[in-house]
Design an enzyme around this catalytic site. Structure first.
Site, mmCIF file in Angstrom:
data_model
loop_
_atom_site.group_PDB
_atom_site.id
_atom_site.type_symbol
_atom_site.label_atom_id
_atom_site.label_comp_id
_atom_site.label_asym_id
_atom_site.label_seq_id
_atom_site.Cartn_x
_atom_site.Cartn_y
_atom_site.Cartn_z
ATOM 1 N N LYS A 238 31.945 14.340 -56.444
ATOM 2 C CA LYS A 238 33.384 14.002 -56.516
ATOM 3 C C LYS A 238 33.623 12.843 -57.479
ATOM 4 O O LYS A 238 34.503 12.896 -58.316
ATOM 5 C CB LYS A 238 33.930 13.563 -55.138
ATOM 6 C CG LYS A 238 33.969 14.620 -54.080
ATOM 7 C CD LYS A 238 34.669 14.119 -52.830
ATOM 8 C CE LYS A 238 33.980 12.985 -52.106
ATOM 9 N NZ LYS A 238 32.661 13.299 -51.547
ATOM 10 N N ARG B 293 40.539 12.024 -45.678
ATOM 11 C CA ARG B 293 39.269 12.495 -45.140
ATOM 12 C C ARG B 293 39.412 12.968 -43.698
ATOM 13 O O ARG B 293 38.429 13.362 -43.088
ATOM 14 C CB ARG B 293 38.297 11.322 -45.173
ATOM 15 C CG ARG B 293 36.970 11.608 -45.799
ATOM 16 C CD ARG B 293 36.256 10.272 -45.794
ATOM 17 N NE ARG B 293 34.907 10.354 -46.174
ATOM 18 C CZ ARG B 293 34.438 9.948 -47.361
ATOM 19 N NH1 ARG B 293 35.254 9.495 -48.279
ATOM 20 N NH2 ARG B 293 33.164 9.995 -47.599
ATOM 21 N N ARG C 107 20.352 9.378 -55.775
ATOM 22 C CA ARG C 107 21.399 8.554 -56.396
ATOM 23 C C ARG C 107 20.936 7.107 -56.577
ATOM 24 O O ARG C 107 20.352 6.516 -55.683
ATOM 25 C CB ARG C 107 22.626 8.593 -55.480
ATOM 26 C CG ARG C 107 23.851 7.963 -56.046
ATOM 27 C CD ARG C 107 25.096 8.579 -55.517
ATOM 28 N NE ARG C 107 25.193 8.604 -54.063
ATOM 29 C CZ ARG C 107 26.181 9.236 -53.423
ATOM 30 N NH1 ARG C 107 27.113 9.885 -54.097
ATOM 31 N NH2 ARG C 107 26.235 9.227 -52.118
ATOM 32 N N ARG D 214 22.209 3.012 -52.487
ATOM 33 C CA ARG D 214 23.205 2.728 -51.453
ATOM 34 C C ARG D 214 22.536 2.714 -50.081
ATOM 35 O O ARG D 214 21.713 3.585 -49.790
ATOM 36 C CB ARG D 214 24.292 3.812 -51.464
ATOM 37 C CG ARG D 214 25.470 3.484 -52.347
ATOM 38 C CD ARG D 214 26.391 4.661 -52.523
ATOM 39 N NE ARG D 214 26.889 5.250 -51.283
ATOM 40 C CZ ARG D 214 27.851 6.175 -51.236
ATOM 41 N NH1 ARG D 214 28.411 6.599 -52.349
ATOM 42 N NH2 ARG D 214 28.259 6.673 -50.097
ATOM 43 N N ARG E 43 26.508 11.841 -42.395
ATOM 44 C CA ARG E 43 27.736 11.922 -43.201
ATOM 45 C C ARG E 43 28.149 13.380 -43.404
ATOM 46 O O ARG E 43 29.333 13.714 -43.395
ATOM 47 C CB ARG E 43 27.532 11.219 -44.550
ATOM 48 C CG ARG E 43 27.676 9.696 -44.412
ATOM 49 C CD ARG E 43 26.964 8.934 -45.516
ATOM 50 N NE ARG E 43 27.356 9.312 -46.843
ATOM 51 C CZ ARG E 43 26.564 9.187 -47.927
ATOM 52 N NH1 ARG E 43 25.345 8.694 -47.793
ATOM 53 N NH2 ARG E 43 27.000 9.541 -49.097
HETATM 54 N N1 LIG Z 1 39.166 7.995 -46.316
HETATM 55 C C1 LIG Z 1 38.198 7.375 -45.599
HETATM 56 N N2 LIG Z 1 38.304 7.271 -44.246
HETATM 57 C C2 LIG Z 1 37.359 6.645 -43.523
HETATM 58 N N3 LIG Z 1 36.255 6.095 -44.041
HETATM 59 C C3 LIG Z 1 36.077 6.174 -45.384
HETATM 60 C C4 LIG Z 1 37.049 6.802 -46.224
HETATM 61 N N4 LIG Z 1 36.633 6.724 -47.508
HETATM 62 C C5 LIG Z 1 35.451 6.072 -47.473
HETATM 63 N N5 LIG Z 1 35.115 5.746 -46.196
HETATM 64 C C6 LIG Z 1 33.886 5.035 -45.755
HETATM 65 O O1 LIG Z 1 33.106 4.701 -46.892
HETATM 66 C C7 LIG Z 1 31.862 5.414 -46.889
HETATM 67 C C8 LIG Z 1 31.460 5.775 -48.295
HETATM 68 O O2 LIG Z 1 32.454 6.622 -48.854
HETATM 69 P P1 LIG Z 1 32.127 7.572 -50.091
HETATM 70 O O3 LIG Z 1 31.494 6.762 -51.170
HETATM 71 O O4 LIG Z 1 33.374 8.317 -50.416
HETATM 72 O O5 LIG Z 1 31.013 8.501 -49.455
HETATM 73 P P2 LIG Z 1 30.462 9.963 -49.691
HETATM 74 O O6 LIG Z 1 29.409 9.830 -50.737
HETATM 75 O O7 LIG Z 1 29.887 10.237 -48.317
HETATM 76 O O8 LIG Z 1 31.567 10.927 -50.062
HETATM 77 C C9 LIG Z 1 32.103 6.610 -45.950
HETATM 78 O O9 LIG Z 1 30.910 7.113 -45.377
HETATM 79 C C10 LIG Z 1 33.008 5.955 -44.900
HETATM 80 O O10 LIG Z 1 32.282 5.141 -44.012
#
Ligand SMILES: Nc1ncnc2c1ncn2[C@@H]1O[C@H](COP(=O)(O)OP(=O)(O)O)[C@@H](O)[C@H]1O
Length: 291
Positions: free
Chosen positions: A71, A148, A182, A226, A237
Site C-alpha cells: 500500500k 481500517r 522490510r 519495524r 496483524r
Molecule cells: N486506521 C488505523 N486504526 C487503528 N490503528 C492503526 C490505523 N492505522 C495504523 N494503525 C496502527 O499502526 C500500525 C502500523 O500501521 P501500518 O504501517 O499501516 O501497518 P500495516 O503494515 O500492518 O498495514 C497498525 O498495526 C496499528 O497498530
C-alpha cells in the site's frame, strides 16, 4: 478539509488529553479497535454535510490491503503521479511513537502486539495531519491505512466523499515474506525489501516473482526493522486485518467504489498495470517503473 477537521476535532474532542487516551487504552485492551465513546456518536449524528465539488478539489482516494501488500509503495507513487499528498496513518503512528510523548509507550505496546489503536487516537493524529496540510494549501489525498474498521469508514463517509478505493491483493505467504524482508533506513526513512519472492503457481493461481528492493550503499549500514515486523506480530496483524479491516472492502464494494487489483509481481510489472486499471496514463512509463 477545514470542515472535516472541525468534525474530527469535535468527534475526537479530548482524545489528545491524557485522561481520554487512558480510557481508550483500557478499552482497547479488551476489544481492540471496537470501542467508541458517546462523544463520537453524538458528533456523528450532529454532522453537517460538508462536501466539496470534485471539480474544485483533487482526488480523494483510499488504499486498502493486507499488511505487506505494498500500500505504502503504490500509494506513494500514485500520490506523486497525481500531485496529492500520501497520508499513511501507520507513518503518523510511528512519528508519534518516536516523539517520546506521554502516550508513546502505551501506544507502542498496542502496535507491537499487532493490534489496532483506538479510533480516537488515530482520528486525532489524522485530524492534525489534515489541518497542517490544509494550512499548506493541500487539496485531495491518498489515504493509506485509514479507514481500517467499518466505524472509521462511517466516520469518514459522514464528512467527505471518497472518490475511489483501491484494494491491493497478494497471496498470504508473499505478504509474510514481504513484511519480514522490510527494512527502513533510519536516516532517510526510505523503505527497502531484502525478500526475494519466487513462488510457483498452484491450484490455478499464477506464480509470482518479486525482486528484492535493495538499499543504496549510503543506506546499507543504517537499516532497521519495524518492531511489529516479526513473524508472530505479522500473523496477528493479518488476523486483525481479516477480522476488522476486510469488512471495509465490502463497505466500499457495495457503494461501487472499489477497484480490486491483484499484484502480478514486483514494481516494474505491477505499476504500469495498476495505472491501466485506474485508467491513468504514464507518459514516462519506462523510467517511472524502473525508478
Ligand atoms: N486506521 C488505523 N486504526 C487503528 N490503528 C492503526 C490505523 N492505522 C495504523 N494503525 C496502527 O499502526 C500500525 C502500523 O500501521 P501500518 O504501517 O499501516 O501497518 P500495516 O503494515 O500492518 O498495514 C497498525 O498495526 C496499528 O497498530
Amino acid at each position: 478539509m477545514a470542515a472535516l477537521n472541525r468534525f474530527v476535532r469535535a468527534a475526537a474532542g479530548t482524545a489528545a488529553t491524557l485522561s481520554l487516551a487512558r480510557r481508550a487504552m483500557s478499552a482497547v485492551a479488551s476489544e481492540s479497535g471496537a470501542w467508541m465513546p458517546a462523544t463520537f456518536a453524538r458528533a456523528g449524528l450532529a454532522l453537517p454535510e460538508v462536501r466539496r465539488d470534485p471539480a474544485e478539489r483533487n482526488v480523494q482516494w483510499v488504499f486498502l490491503g493486507c499488511p505487506g501488500v505494498g500500500k505504502g509503495t503504490y500509494a506513494s507513487r500514485l500520490s506523486q503521479f497525481l500531485g496529492v499528498p500520501h497520508i499513511a496513518t501507520g507513518d503518523l503512528v510511528r512519528e508519534e511513537l518516536s516523539s517520546a510523548g506521554p502516550l508513546a509507550g502505551q501506544l507502542a505496546e498496542i502496535v507491537n502486539k499487532g493490534k489496532l489503536l483506538p479510533d480516537e487516537v488515530i482520528i486525532d493524529l489524522l485530524s492534525k495531519r489534515l489541518e497542517s496540510g490544509e494550512a499548506k494549501g493541500e487539496s485531495g489525498f491518498i489515504l493509506d491505512g485509514f479507514p481500517r474498521t467499518i466505524r472509521q469508514a462511517e466516520i469518514l463517509e459522514g464528512v467527505m466523499d471518497i472518490d475511489l478505493v483501491v484494494n491491493l491483493k497478494l497471496r498470504e505467504e508473499v505478504l509474510i515474506e514481504k513484511c519480514l524482508g522490510r527494512r527502513i533506513c533510519n536516516e532517510c526513512g526510505k523503505n527497502f525489501n531484502i525478500a526475494s519472492i519466487n513462488l510457483k503457481g498452484e491450484n490455478g493461481r499464477p506464480g509470482i516473482s518479486m525482486a528484492p528492493l535493495p538499499p543504496p550503499p549510503q543506506c546499507a549500514s543504517k537499516l532497521i526493522t519495524r518492531a511489529d515486523d516479526t513473524e508472530d506480530v505479522v500473523k496477528e496483524r493479518l488476523r486483525v486485518y481479516h477480522e476488522l479491516s476486510q469488512p471495509v472492502e465490502e463497505f466500499y464494494r457495495s457503494r461501487g467504489k472499489l477497484v480490486e487489483f491483484d499484484l502480478p509481481g514486483g514494481i516494474p510489472e505491477s505499476w504500469p498495470k495498476l495505472l491501466g486499471a485506474l485508467n491513468l496514463v504514464d507518459h514516462d512509463e519506462k523510467q517511472s517503473a524502473a525508478a
